[in-house]
Motif scaffolding. Structure first.
Motif, PDB file in Angstrom:
ATOM      1  N   SER A 150       0.831  -1.213   0.000  1.00 34.02           N
ATOM      2  CA  SER A 150       0.000   0.000   0.000  1.00 34.02           C
ATOM      3  C   SER A 150       0.859   1.254   0.000  1.00 34.02           C
ATOM      4  N   LEU A 151       1.928   1.265   0.800  1.00 37.48           N
ATOM      5  CA  LEU A 151       2.854   2.398   0.784  1.00 37.48           C
ATOM      6  C   LEU A 151       3.518   2.545  -0.584  1.00 37.48           C
ATOM      7  N   ALA A 152       3.873   1.407  -1.190  1.00 35.92           N
ATOM      8  CA  ALA A 152       4.490   1.445  -2.518  1.00 35.92           C
ATOM      9  C   ALA A 152       3.552   2.086  -3.534  1.00 35.92           C
ATOM     10  N   ALA A 196      11.222  -0.421   6.435  1.00 30.41           N
ATOM     11  CA  ALA A 196      10.649  -0.593   5.098  1.00 30.41           C
ATOM     12  C   ALA A 196      10.203   0.749   4.522  1.00 30.41           C
ATOM     13  N   TRP A 197       9.629   1.613   5.367  1.00 32.94           N
ATOM     14  CA  TRP A 197       9.214   2.942   4.907  1.00 32.94           C
ATOM     15  C   TRP A 197      10.420   3.762   4.441  1.00 32.94           C
ATOM     16  N   ILE A 322       6.008  -1.432  -9.044  1.00 35.66           N
ATOM     17  CA  ILE A 322       6.566  -2.779  -8.923  1.00 35.66           C
ATOM     18  C   ILE A 322       7.909  -2.721  -8.203  1.00 35.66           C
ATOM     19  N   VAL A 323       8.736  -1.748  -8.554  1.00 35.51           N
ATOM     20  CA  VAL A 323      10.042  -1.606  -7.898  1.00 35.51           C
ATOM     21  C   VAL A 323       9.868  -1.365  -6.408  1.00 35.51           C
ATOM     22  N   LEU A 329       8.971  -5.446   0.043  1.00 37.07           N
ATOM     23  CA  LEU A 329       8.661  -6.782   0.553  1.00 37.07           C
ATOM     24  C   LEU A 329       9.925  -7.561   0.873  1.00 37.07           C
ATOM     25  N   VAL A 330      10.922  -7.488  -0.016  1.00 37.57           N
ATOM     26  CA  VAL A 330      12.151  -8.253   0.228  1.00 37.57           C
ATOM     27  C   VAL A 330      12.972  -7.612   1.347  1.00 37.57           C
TER      28      VAL A 330
END
Length: 397
Positions: A150-152, A196-197, A322-323, A329-330
């Motif tokens: 969602s952030l992406a 992650a953010w 996508i990037v 996620l990774v």
């Protein structure tokens, strides 16, 4: 042609590159190496849980003689049977569908995170679970991959309209989740969400000055947490200062190194019986005692290869969403593994963080399968995408 040859050719045709069924497209578009590496981790995890299950059973059975030594192994096997179809099913989703489902799921599990302090169950001094008995689950585990995607999506909107305040909005949402997690308390998960953010901000083109300000703010936040957040105070005192409570990490390191390079052998470990949470937080130490430091290094390399492979596959990706989604996620996956292993080798304070796909746990296994399924879905590639339609194979005539 006999029946066996016909069946073999029929099977090859069904999974051939010309097969345009949903299964056929999935088979040729999926990153099969990544899927294989995850399968190896799941298999290692099942063996490790079998090794840790007697120790966990002796600690949590309450003296019940009917408690099976492999109780946790059987339950983990059941969760794997549930999780693998979930991962495969999510990986078959179209990218747009996966994005929409993540947005809906993030809203649902954020609402459940609000409900945890009210209706949640307390386990080991933390209120992180919702549900009763076998149906208990941890909303934060499921929220992690959904929130990152969602952030992406939110940060990718900057490509369409540079004037959208996506960065401050993403920061507010992350801070809200962090506050909810710290109430549980769940300091380890808070670090995962925040890291992650920051990773997504870096990929989205945030300036070095802004990232530097975030770094200073993070240091200030850690200092404030030490003085005003009892969980952080206890963990930091135990890790940095003599006289602190280091029983868990001391036990983990002694157990990990007890097996030497090649381990004491499957089922031969004895120090594992003195470990807290040998089947979850400290399963890496059980692996070290029974299978050796070499096995631990091999597992660390597998995690590193997974992270590196995903990032390399993103080098030629042009879709910013996508990037961001795959990298986020990774990052979450790799950082969770890194924190767990760091705690086990006593270079980080105890966090209560599971080792991805290896530690025992239903919520963890299913949530990780959703996250890996999303990662596999976002890294799918059409094998014919970069082939020129004008290339004609020469027949040699």
């Amino acid at each position: 042609m006999n029946v066996v040859e016909q069946a073999r050719m029929s099977g090859s045709a069904r999974l051939g590159r010309s097969d345009r069924s949903a299964l056929g497209r999935w088979f040729w578009e999926i990153d099969r190496v990544l899927l294989l590496l995850v399968a190896v981790l799941i298999a290692i995890g099942l063996i490790a849980v079998a090794a840790a299950s007697p120790a966990a059973g002796s600690r949590y059975s309450g003296g019940d003689v009917s408690f099976a030594p492999l109780h946790y192994f059987y339950r983990q096997l059941m969760w794997i049977i549930v999780a693998i179809p979930v991962m495969i099913g999510v990986s078959m989703l179209q990218k747009a569908t996966a994005r929409r489902l993540c947005l809906i799921g993030a809203l649902i599990f954020t609402a459940l995170l609000f409900a945890v302090p009210i209706i949640g169950n307390e386990v080991n001094g933390a209120r992180r679970w919702i549900g009763v008995g076998f149906a208990q689950f941890q909303p934060s585990e499921f929220l992690k991959p959904l929130f990152i995607v969602s952030l992406a999506w939110l940060l990718s909107l900057k490509d369409r309209d540079a004037g959208l305040p996506v960065v401050p909005l993403s920061g507010i949402l992350t801070a809200l989740v962090a506050l909810l997690l710290m109430q549980q308390p769940n300091f380890g998960e808070t670090i995962i969400f925040a890291a992650a953010w920051v990773m997504l901000l870096t990929l989205s083109g945030a300036s070095l000055r802004f990232l530097g300000i975030l770094g200073v703010a993070a240091m200030v936040g850690i200092v404030l947490a030490y003085f005003f957040y009892p969980v952080a105070t206890a963990r930091i005192d135990g890790f940095l200062f003599a006289g602190g409570d280091t029983y868990q990490t001391d036990s983990a390191l002694r157990t990990l190194t007890a097996g030497g390079l090649f381990g004491a052998g499957p089922g031969a470990g004895v120090r594992k019986f003195h470990l807290p949470e040998p089947h979850t937080d400290y399963i890496f130490s059980v692996i070290g005692e029974e299978f050796g430091i070499i096995a631990c290094l091999a597992i660390a390399i597998i995690y590193l290869v997974i992270v590196a492979r995903v990032l390399i596959r993103l080098l030629h990706e042009e879709d910013s969403f996508i990037v961001f989604a795959a990298a986020g996620l990774v990052t979450q996956f790799g950082l969770q593994a890194l924190i767990n292993m760091a705690v086990n080798v006593q270079i980080a304070p105890s966090k209560g963080m599971t080792l991805p796909f290896i530690s025992y746990g239903g919520s963890s296994m299913v949530a990780l399968s959703i996250g890996m399924g999303l990662l596999l879905a976002f890294t799918r590639r059409n094998p014919y995408l970069h082939r020129s339609p004008y290339v004609v194979k020469w027949s040699g005539g």
